[in-house]
Write a protein that holds these residues in place. Structure first.
Motif, PDB file in Angstrom:
ATOM      1  N   VAL A 176       0.866  -1.170   0.000  1.00 39.90           N
ATOM      2  CA  VAL A 176       0.000   0.000   0.000  1.00 39.90           C
ATOM      3  C   VAL A 176       0.903   1.220   0.000  1.00 39.90           C
ATOM      4  CG1 VAL A 176      -1.686   1.314   1.343  1.00 39.90           C
ATOM      5  CG2 VAL A 176      -1.884  -1.171   1.228  1.00 39.90           C
ATOM      6  N   ALA A 177       0.719   2.094  -0.969  1.00 45.71           N
ATOM      7  CA  ALA A 177       1.541   3.308  -1.098  1.00 45.71           C
ATOM      8  C   ALA A 177       3.029   2.958  -1.066  1.00 45.71           C
ATOM      9  CB  ALA A 177       1.188   4.318  -0.009  1.00 45.71           C
ATOM     10  N   ASP A 178       3.400   1.927  -1.779  1.00 37.75           N
ATOM     11  CA  ASP A 178       4.782   1.445  -1.860  1.00 37.75           C
ATOM     12  C   ASP A 178       5.348   0.970  -0.523  1.00 37.75           C
ATOM     13  OD1 ASP A 178       4.926   1.798  -4.607  1.00 37.75           O
ATOM     14  OD2 ASP A 178       5.581   3.877  -4.406  1.00 37.75           O
ATOM     15  N   LEU A 232      -7.468   3.004  -0.288  1.00 41.06           N
ATOM     16  CA  LEU A 232      -6.093   3.262   0.132  1.00 41.06           C
ATOM     17  C   LEU A 232      -5.174   3.542  -1.053  1.00 41.06           C
ATOM     18  CD1 LEU A 232      -5.709   0.606   2.959  1.00 41.06           C
ATOM     19  CD2 LEU A 232      -6.267   3.034   3.182  1.00 41.06           C
ATOM     20  N   GLY A 233      -5.567   3.108  -2.233  1.00 40.22           N
ATOM     21  CA  GLY A 233      -4.769   3.340  -3.426  1.00 40.22           C
ATOM     22  C   GLY A 233      -5.041   4.664  -4.120  1.00 40.22           C
ATOM     23  N   GLU A 234      -6.059   5.403  -3.662  1.00 42.39           N
ATOM     24  CA  GLU A 234      -6.366   6.688  -4.283  1.00 42.39           C
ATOM     25  C   GLU A 234      -5.233   7.683  -4.026  1.00 42.39           C
ATOM     26  OE1 GLU A 234     -10.200   8.032  -2.987  1.00 42.39           O
ATOM     27  OE2 GLU A 234     -11.247   6.397  -4.013  1.00 42.39           O
ATOM     28  N   THR A 235      -5.001   8.555  -4.965  1.00 43.49           N
ATOM     29  CA  THR A 235      -3.892   9.510  -4.891  1.00 43.49           C
ATOM     30  C   THR A 235      -3.936  10.344  -3.619  1.00 43.49           C
ATOM     31  OG1 THR A 235      -3.863   9.616  -7.295  1.00 43.49           O
ATOM     32  CG2 THR A 235      -2.736  11.388  -6.116  1.00 43.49           C
ATOM     33  N   THR A 257      -2.965   8.211  -0.650  1.00 47.52           N
ATOM     34  CA  THR A 257      -1.530   7.906  -0.677  1.00 47.52           C
ATOM     35  C   THR A 257      -0.725   9.094  -0.174  1.00 47.52           C
ATOM     36  OG1 THR A 257      -1.817   6.343  -2.490  1.00 47.52           O
ATOM     37  CG2 THR A 257       0.394   7.223  -2.163  1.00 47.52           C
ATOM     38  N   ARG A 258      -1.083  10.297  -0.624  1.00 43.22           N
ATOM     39  CA  ARG A 258      -0.396  11.505  -0.145  1.00 43.22           C
ATOM     40  C   ARG A 258      -0.531  11.656   1.362  1.00 43.22           C
ATOM     41  NH1 ARG A 258      -3.066  15.241  -3.869  1.00 43.22           N
ATOM     42  NH2 ARG A 258      -2.390  14.406  -5.839  1.00 43.22           N
ATOM     43  N   MET A 267      -1.228   9.305   3.620  1.00 37.66           N
ATOM     44  CA  MET A 267      -0.528   8.230   4.328  1.00 37.66           C
ATOM     45  C   MET A 267       0.968   8.504   4.387  1.00 37.66           C
ATOM     46  SD  MET A 267      -2.540   4.733   3.186  1.00 37.66           S
ATOM     47  CE  MET A 267      -2.515   5.050   1.434  1.00 37.66           C
ATOM     48  N   MET A 268       1.553   8.951   3.288  1.00 44.82           N
ATOM     49  CA  MET A 268       2.994   9.239   3.277  1.00 44.82           C
ATOM     50  C   MET A 268       3.317  10.390   4.213  1.00 44.82           C
ATOM     51  SD  MET A 268       3.914   6.765   1.541  1.00 44.82           S
ATOM     52  CE  MET A 268       5.661   7.053   1.540  1.00 44.82           C
TER      53      MET A 268
END
Length: 184
Positions: free
Chosen positions: A113-115, A168-171, A174-175, A177-178
Motif C-alpha cells: 500500500v503506497a509502496d 487506500l490506493g487513491e492519490t 496515498t499523499r 498516508m505518506m
C-alpha cells in the motif's frame, strides 16, 4: 463613478469563478457513482496512538456499506523484518477496536500500500447484538513505522478487501498516508 464598472466586472468574475469551482465539486447523481466514500469521525476511544482517518462507503460497489479506519503507528514495527506474519497483523491492525470477537478466516496475503510492504488478513467479526461482519486487517511498514487499516462491512471479505484497498490506493489517500508516516 468610474469605480462602478470595475466593481461590477470584479463581482461578475468572482461569481463565475466560484460557480465553476462549485460545479467541479458537485456530487454525482446516484446512478453515476460506483462507490461513494465519505469521511466520518474517528469513533474509537483514545489509546496509545493518535486517531487516524475514517471513511464510510455507500453505493453500488459497497453493498450495505463498508467502513475503513486508517492510522500510523510510528515506532511500532520490527525495523528489520517489517510486518512479518499473520500474528503481527492480528496484534496491530486495530480489528479489536471494532469487535473483541474476531476470528481469522484464512491465512493472510502479502500486499503493498503506497509502496509500503505488508500483509492483509480477513476476519469474521461478531458484532454487538450478534450480527456478523467481514473485516480486513491491513498492516504495512516503512522503516520502523507501521500504517494500519481495518475495514468492515456486511458484505463478504473479498468485497470489503477490494473496496478498502481501492480507497487506500487513491492519490489523495496515498499523499496523506505518506505525510502521516513522516509525522506531518
Amino acid at each position: 463613478m468610474r469605480r462602478w464598472p470595475v466593481i461590477v466586472v470584479a463581482a461578475a468574475a468572482l461569481g463565475a469563478l466560484s460557480g465553476a469551482a462549485a460545479y467541479q465539486h458537485i456530487v454525482p447523481r446516484q446512478g453515476e457513482q460506483k462507490g461513494s466514500w465519505q469521511e466520518i469521525a474517528w469513533s474509537f476511544p483514545r489509546d496509545g496512538w493518535p486517531a487516524g482517518r475514517a471513511f464510510r462507503c455507500r453505493g453500488a460497489s459497497c453493498g450495505d456499506g463498508i467502513e475503513v479506519y486508517v492510522r500510523p503507528k510510528i515506532g511500532f514495527c520490527n525495523c528489520d523484518r517489517g510486518v512479518a506474519d499473520d500474528d503481527e497483523v492480528d496484534r496491530v491492525a486495530d480489528v479489536d477496536l471494532i469487535s473483541e470477537h474476531f476470528t481469522p478466516i484464512q491465512a493472510g496475503d502479502v500486499i503493498s500500500v503506497a509502496d509500503m510492504p505488508g500483509r492483509s488478513r480477513a476476519y469474521d467479526l461478531k458484532m454487538t447484538g450478534g450480527t456478523r461482519h467481514a473485516a480486513i486487517g491491513i498492516a504495512v511498514s516503512r522503516r520502523c513505522d507501521l500504517l494500519v487499516a481495518v475495514a468492515h462491512g456486511k458484505g463478504n471479505a473479498v468485497r470489503v478487501r477490494r473496496e478498502a484497498l481501492a480507497l487506500l490506493g487513491e492519490t489523495e489517500m496515498t499523499r496523506w498516508m505518506m505525510a502521516a508516516m513522516e509525522g506531518r
